[in-house]
Scaffold this active site. Sequence first.
Site, PDB file in Angstrom:
ATOM      1  N   THR A 236       0.851  -1.186   0.000  1.00 49.94           N
ATOM      2  CA  THR A 236       0.000   0.000   0.000  1.00 49.94           C
ATOM      3  C   THR A 236       0.888   1.236   0.000  1.00 49.94           C
ATOM      4  O   THR A 236       2.108   1.150   0.222  1.00 49.94           O
ATOM      5  CB  THR A 236      -0.942  -0.015   1.226  1.00 49.94           C
ATOM      6  OG1 THR A 236      -1.806   1.116   1.201  1.00 49.94           O
ATOM      7  CG2 THR A 236      -0.162  -0.013   2.536  1.00 49.94           C
ATOM      8  N   CYS A 237       0.293   2.386  -0.265  1.00 50.60           N
ATOM      9  CA  CYS A 237       1.049   3.642  -0.281  1.00 50.60           C
ATOM     10  C   CYS A 237       0.054   4.778  -0.133  1.00 50.60           C
ATOM     11  O   CYS A 237      -0.943   4.640   0.570  1.00 50.60           O
ATOM     12  CB  CYS A 237       1.880   3.755  -1.556  1.00 50.60           C
ATOM     13  SG  CYS A 237       0.913   3.751  -3.082  1.00 50.60           S
ATOM     14  N   GLY A 238       0.291   5.910  -0.799  1.00 51.55           N
ATOM     15  CA  GLY A 238      -0.650   7.012  -0.719  1.00 51.55           C
ATOM     16  C   GLY A 238      -1.848   6.831  -1.627  1.00 51.55           C
ATOM     17  O   GLY A 238      -2.990   7.016  -1.227  1.00 51.55           O
ATOM     18  N   TRP A 265      -3.832   4.668   0.950  1.00 51.23           N
ATOM     19  CA  TRP A 265      -4.152   5.526   2.089  1.00 51.23           C
ATOM     20  C   TRP A 265      -5.168   6.616   1.771  1.00 51.23           C
ATOM     21  O   TRP A 265      -5.926   7.041   2.643  1.00 51.23           O
ATOM     22  CB  TRP A 265      -2.888   6.157   2.684  1.00 51.23           C
ATOM     23  CG  TRP A 265      -3.184   6.768   4.025  1.00 51.23           C
ATOM     24  CD1 TRP A 265      -3.273   8.089   4.333  1.00 51.23           C
ATOM     25  CD2 TRP A 265      -3.503   6.060   5.222  1.00 51.23           C
ATOM     26  NE1 TRP A 265      -3.616   8.256   5.660  1.00 51.23           N
ATOM     27  CE2 TRP A 265      -3.757   7.016   6.230  1.00 51.23           C
ATOM     28  CE3 TRP A 265      -3.589   4.699   5.553  1.00 51.23           C
ATOM     29  CZ2 TRP A 265      -4.097   6.662   7.532  1.00 51.23           C
ATOM     30  CZ3 TRP A 265      -3.925   4.344   6.848  1.00 51.23           C
ATOM     31  CH2 TRP A 265      -4.176   5.326   7.821  1.00 51.23           C
TER      32      TRP A 265
END
Length: 279
Positions: A236-238, A265
């Site tokens: 996952t990330c932004g 996110w």
Amino acid sequence: MMTGPLIRPDDDARIGDGTIYLDASILLPGQSGDPDADFREARLPNARRFDIDRLSDRETGLPHMAPTAGGFAKSMMLLGIRHDDPIVFYDRQGSVGASRAWWLARLFGHEKVFVLDGGLAAYVTAGGVVEQGVPVAHMPVDGYRTRSRYDLLAGAGDVLIALGDAGTLIVDARSSARFAAQAPEPRPGVRAGHMPGAVNIPYGELLAEGGRYKDAAALRGRFEKAGWQGQQVITTCGSGLTAATLTMGLILAGLPPGRLYDGSWVEWGSDPALPIEEN
């Protein structure tokens, strides 16, 4: 030579006749520039522009979300690409956009898909020539066939289930300051913090000088340092971009690719019903 899905720009590797090069450069939050203008200024010979934002699903309200299988097929046909064409994605520098585009192509079953390690900058440093100006238009084709691999994709519900599963490790590619809620999120209305139990590997820690990926031993060591002990991984990330850098890192390290949380996110942090931690 090739290293799995990577093409090294200073090697003489060939992946087959008819290879198509696609510039997948994209801007991260806070970055400025014009990737389309950059493409006209300098690109690999005969390259085509693969615009991730233009291709993404616009109906979700979330950035960069994967399109439908039909939408992906239409975009590839408009680019003049068939399902069995070998394709190499690249960025102007590094490989954030290229890795995301590579993941998208794999999601829809394109088998002959690679990333140019270090992108255009590494290619030029290795002595490669570029072209500039308005690119030649490519004729659309028919019949692109997708074979969706939804085992590579995770949604918010999958992540919520994974929070209580010791056999799943959630790995977040954002900066350590954002992960620990010590820096604000770049998008309005998104809470700071991370998913409970997630671990943090800022995507840049998988890269060496010039944005090229580190070697397999270094990559595996970084995942093990973060707590990987054989679990299934959700990256996952932004907003789903740099998570693909982690996914690529897993494969290069010889580990299972796991799943990528596409909403990342920006979706999780926007939903007050979903749990977060702030340290």
